[in-house]
Write an enzyme that holds these catalytic residues in place. Structure first.
Site, PDB file in Angstrom:
ATOM      1  N   ASP A   9       0.859  -1.173   0.000  1.00  0.00           N
ATOM      2  CA  ASP A   9       0.000   0.000   0.000  1.00  0.00           C
ATOM      3  C   ASP A   9       0.906   1.237   0.000  1.00  0.00           C
ATOM      4  O   ASP A   9       2.095   1.151   0.341  1.00  0.00           O
ATOM      5  CB  ASP A   9      -0.882  -0.040   1.246  1.00  0.00           C
ATOM      6  N   ASP A  11      -0.194   5.129   0.907  1.00  0.00           N
ATOM      7  CA  ASP A  11      -0.456   6.070   2.000  1.00  0.00           C
ATOM      8  C   ASP A  11      -0.703   5.325   3.300  1.00  0.00           C
ATOM      9  O   ASP A  11      -1.568   4.438   3.375  1.00  0.00           O
ATOM     10  CB  ASP A  11      -1.668   6.940   1.663  1.00  0.00           C
TER      11      ASP A  11
END
Length: 396
Positions: A9, A11
Site C-alpha cells: 500500500d 499512503d
C-alpha cells in the site's frame, strides 16, 4: 517459475497518510520505509505498489498529479538505493463526482485487479507473496488473491487474525526473517548485501546484478573525469604510474599495469611507464619480513617514484595501513594520488587527491566496480589518443 513478491500500500505504509495526498509538497516518507524497500531489493524480492486513489474520482486531483507524486517518490527512493518494480493505482470510486472515474472497479482494493496485474507483470506466485498495508482493504486484497496479509500501523489499529507491525520496516524484517535483517535509520546508507539467505542461485544472481548496478551508480563521474585527466597528463609527460592493492585488489593493480602498458599502447603508440607494486613477491616479502607489512608499498615508492608521478591505490575498506602510508608518502613527495575505495572509504578516501568511491559493503561488489573503473579509465585514455576512424575500426 513464478516467484514471491511484496505488494505495498502507499499512503499509511510508505508515506504518511495525511488525507488524499495528491501533490509532491504533501509527500512525507514514514521513517524506515525507504530502507525497508531497499532491503527487499537487495534480497531480490520484486516490489509493487498497489494504491487506491479515489481522490481522482472525487475531483481532488488528476491522474497527472498521481503520476507526479510517484515520480517524486521514485527519485527520492533512488537517492537511498531503493526502487519499486511496478506502480499501480486505481482512480475509480462509485461515489466519485468526475464522470470518467465514478464507477465500481475490480482494481479498487479489496478487489483483486491490481494484485492480478502485478502477478502477470512481475511473474509472481501470489500464494507465496505478501500484501502489506494499513487498512482492512489491504487485508481484503490479500485474502482475495490468496496472498499473506501483513498489517502495519499504530497500537490499537490491528486487524483480527492478521500479523500486525508498527511500520513497514518491522514488517520487512518479518518477511526476510527475524534477526537476519539489520534495518538502518533514514540518514544511513544501505549497509548489507545479502541481507537474508537465498535458496536459489538465479535469484541471488539477479539480486547481485541489481546491487552492482546500484553501487556502481554511486561513483562520482566528476572524480572519474579528474582521474582520467591525471592519467592522460602523466602519459603526456612520460611520468610513471604506480598501482597497488592487497588481496583481490592486488589483482586489479596488476591488471591495471596490463591495460595501460599493453592496452593503451595498442593503436596509440603510447609507451607508458606503469608499474604494479603488488607483483614482485621476492621484494614484497623481503620488505614485509624485515620492515613490516605496512611498508611494502611506500618503501618501493621511495626508490622508484619521482615528483609528478602518479599513485593509484585500490582498497575496498580504504583503511589498510600499507595503502594509507603509501598515499601519505606520495602526497608529501609531490605525487598525484588516485584512490579506489568502498565501504566508508577510510583514510584513503580522505587523503588522496581524487577518489573513485563505491558505496557498498560487499567485497565482491566493490571489487567488481573497481575493476570496471580500471577498465573504463584505460579505455577512455586509449580512445582519446586515437582518430575517430581508428576508434571505429578497433576492438576495445
Amino acid at each position: 517459475m513464478s516467484q514471491p513478491g511484496v505488494l505495498l500500500d502507499r499512503d499509511g505504509t510508505i508515506i504518511v497518510d495525511s488525507g488524499y495526498v495528491g501533490s509532491v509538497d504533501r509527500v512525507e516518507f514514514i521513517d524506515g520505509s525507504i530502507e525497508a524497500i531497499a532491503a527487499l531489493n537487495r534480497a531480490g524480492i520484486p516490489v509493487a505498489v498497489v494504491t487506491n486513489q479515489a481522490g481522482v474520482a472525487r475531483g481532488y486531483y488528476g491522474i497527472a498529479d498521481v503520476e507526479q507524486v510517484h515520480k517524486h517518490m521514485i527519485a527520492e527512493m533512488a537517492r537511498h538505493g531503493a526502487h519499486v518494480d511496478l506502480w499501480l493505482f486505481c482512480p475509480y470510486h462509485p461515489d466519485g463526482i468526475v464522470q470518467a472515474f465514478a464507477r465500481r472497479s475490480a482494481d479498487r482494493k479489496p478487489g483483486p485487479g491490481m494484485a492480478l496485474a502485478a502477478a502477470e507483470a512481475l511473474d509472481l506466485d501470489l500464494a507465496k507473496s505478501w500484501v502489506v498495508g494499513d487498512s482492512p482493504s489491504d487485508v481484503g486484497l490479500a485474502r482475495a488473491v490468496g496472498a499473506k496479509p501483513l498489517h502495519v500501523g499504530p497500537a490499537g489499529s490491528a486487524v483480527d487474525n492478521v500479523d500486525t507491525f508498527a511500520d513497514l520496516a518491522a514488517a520487512v524484517r518479518f518477511i526476510l526473517g527475524d534477526g537476519e535483517l539489520a534495518m538502518v535509520t533514514r540518514d544511513e546508507r544501505p549497509v548489507k548485501f545479502p541481507a537474508a539467505r537465498f535458496h536459489r542461485a538465479d535469484s541471488y544472481g539477479g539480486a547481485y546484478v541489481n546491487e552492482l548496478a546500484r553501487a556502481f551508480a554511486t561513483v562520482d563521474l566528476e572524480q572519474v573525469s579528474r582521474a582520467a585527466k591525471i592519467l592522460n597528463d602523466a602519459h603526456d609527460r612520460d611520468a610513471a604510474i604506480f598501482a597497488c592493492g592487497n588481496g583481490g585488489s592486488a589483482s586489479i593493480a596488476n591488471h591495471l599495469q596490463c591495460d595501460h602498458l599493453k592496452g593503451v599502447r595498442n593503436g596509440t603508440g603510447v609507451t607508458a611507464r606503469v608499474l604494479s607494486l603488488s607483483t614482485n613477491v621476492e621484494l614484497f616479502s623481503a620488505i614485509a619480513n624485515d620492515l613490516g607489512y605496512e611498508h611494502v608499498f611506500s618503501y618501493q615508492l621511495q626508490s622508484q617514484a619521482r615528483p609528478g608521478d602518479v599513485l593509484i591505490t585500490i582498497s575496498s575498506s580504504g583503511r589498510s595501513p600499507n595503502i594509507v602510508r603509501a598515499i601519505d608518502w606520495a602526497v608529501a613527495n609531490g605525487m598525484h594520488t588516485i584512490s579506489l575505495t568502498g565501504f566508508a572509504g577510510g583514510a584513503a578516501r580522505r587523503r588522496a587527491h581524487v577518489c573513485l568511491h563505491v558505496d557498498s559493503t560487499n567485497y565482491g561488489i566493490v571489487e567488481d566496480a573497481h575493476q570496471a573503473c580500471m577498465h573504463l579509465l584505460a579505455q577512455y585514455v586509449r580512445q582519446s589518443r586515437m582518430t575517430p576512424d581508428a576508434v571505429a575500426s578497433q576492438t576495445f
